[in-house]
Scaffold this active site. Structure first.
Site, PDB file in Angstrom:
ATOM      1  N   LYS A   1      17.552  10.899  -8.763  1.00 33.75           N
ATOM      2  CA  LYS A   1      16.548   9.871  -8.990  1.00 33.75           C
ATOM      3  C   LYS A   1      17.223   8.507  -9.030  1.00 33.75           C
ATOM      4  O   LYS A   1      18.444   8.405  -8.863  1.00 33.75           O
ATOM      5  CB  LYS A   1      15.770  10.184 -10.267  1.00 33.75           C
ATOM      6  CG  LYS A   1      15.025  11.536 -10.187  1.00 33.75           C
ATOM      7  CD  LYS A   1      14.288  11.872 -11.450  1.00 33.75           C
ATOM      8  CE  LYS A   1      13.005  11.082 -11.566  1.00 33.75           C
ATOM      9  NZ  LYS A   1      11.991  11.527 -10.569  1.00 33.75           N
TER      10      LYS A   1
ATOM     11  N   ASP B   1       8.395   8.604  -3.630  1.00 32.90           N
ATOM     12  CA  ASP B   1       7.889   8.129  -4.916  1.00 32.90           C
ATOM     13  C   ASP B   1       6.966   6.936  -4.736  1.00 32.90           C
ATOM     14  O   ASP B   1       7.383   5.881  -4.237  1.00 32.90           O
ATOM     15  CB  ASP B   1       9.067   7.758  -5.826  1.00 32.90           C
ATOM     16  CG  ASP B   1       8.617   7.363  -7.227  1.00 32.90           C
ATOM     17  OD1 ASP B   1       7.760   8.058  -7.785  1.00 32.90           O
ATOM     18  OD2 ASP B   1       9.131   6.359  -7.747  1.00 32.90           O
TER      19      ASP B   1
END
Length: 295
Positions: free
Chosen positions: A169, A219
């Site tokens: 991430k 995302d």
């Protein structure tokens, strides 16, 4: 309905032991009002439509307090039931039934809620290639139970925890310096694990494809951007959508050609199913064993 892999018995027992200890503590002082030898018959019904999940946890709750309790289930995990449906009949020691009631219903209402929410999302994307995934946004201590509930509702599990897959991430990428550097380090340390990276724009998408990751998480991409990402990737790497996924827009997301849609709301935004357990009859002084009485 496909056959579900059963939940691990040891995991179920650990969940139940912890929950009963939390509720009963040194003893159920209200259940003390009932005669020690009294037997009871009860039933569990649902007040709303639902997908059933959690039978093993309910069984374990009652059997922990009365090993001889008998539970007669009228439906299986994964069954869709209408409001008012009878879920289970129970016969056992009256004290055990009233002491286990709340804990048993807590498991059943929570796991059925996750299964019901999952089923709604699975139905919404039916006919597309998209698979509905859960996340790690689970109730503390109930991750394996809730992930079982997701499977019960027709969904699929993402990684179980921080140990069984690598998910890069933004903070991991920032620390490593780039997606390419983070991927290289992850491959060196854990070559056997699935490697996924999050991307926030098309430059990062192209870098992730070039780095050879196993899956890419898009995302907060807009719908038109998702379709563009699917076209640009051209099947080279499976694509997953994360962020701002609702039941109202999940179909539109799936129709872009995305492979996976991960939804934290399946486990963290659930609303407990409205259930009720009612005692039908009590035999105050059973002569031993379980009395047979009518309902």
């Amino acid at each position: 309905m496909p056959v579900l892999p059963p939940p691990c018995r040891d995991d179920v027992l650990r969940d139940v032991q912890r929950a009963l200890a939390e509720d009963i503590g040194s003893g159920d002082v209200t259940a003390d009002l009932l005669p020690l030898s009294a037997q009871a018959q009860a039933r569990i019904v649902t007040r709303q439509a639902m997908v059933l999940c959690g039978r093993d946890w309910v069984d374990a709750c009652f059997h922990a307090l009365d090993p001889q309790a008998r539970l007669d289930w009228q439906a299986a995990d994964g069954d869709t039931l209408a409001a008012g449906a009878l879920l289970c009949r129970i016969e056992g020691a009256a004290r055990a039934l009233v002491s286990a009631e709340r804990t048993a219903l807590n498991f059943l209402q929570t796991l059925s809620a996750t299964a019901t929410a999952t089923a709604a999302h699975v139905d919404a994307v039916r006919g597309t290639r998209a698979r509905i995934l859960d996340t790690r946004k689970t109730l503390p201590g109930l991750r394996l139970a809730q992930k079982y509930a997701v499977r019960t509702g027709g969904g699929h599990n993402h990684r179980i925890g921080l140990f069984d897959a690598v998910l890069l991430k933004e903070n991991h990428i920032a620390t490593a310096g780039s997606i390419s550097a983070a991927v290289s380090r992850a491959r060196a340390l854990h070559p056997e694990l699935l490697l996924e990276t999050e991307v926030e724009n098309f430059q990062e998408l192209r870098e992730a494809i070039a780095a050879g990751v196993d899956r890419i998480m898009l995302d907060e991409f807009e719908l038109h951007e998702l379709a563009q990402a699917v076209a640009e990737t051209a099947g080279r790497v499976p694509l997953e959508v994360s962020g701002s996924v609702t039941l109202e827009r999940v179909r539109a997301i799936a129709e872009t050609g995305i492979d996976y849609i991960s939804i934290g709301a399946l486990t963290k935004h659930i609303r407990a199913i409205d259930l009720s357990m009612r005692i039908d009859s009590i035999i105050p002084e059973a002569a031993g064993g379980h009395a047979e009485t009518g309902h």
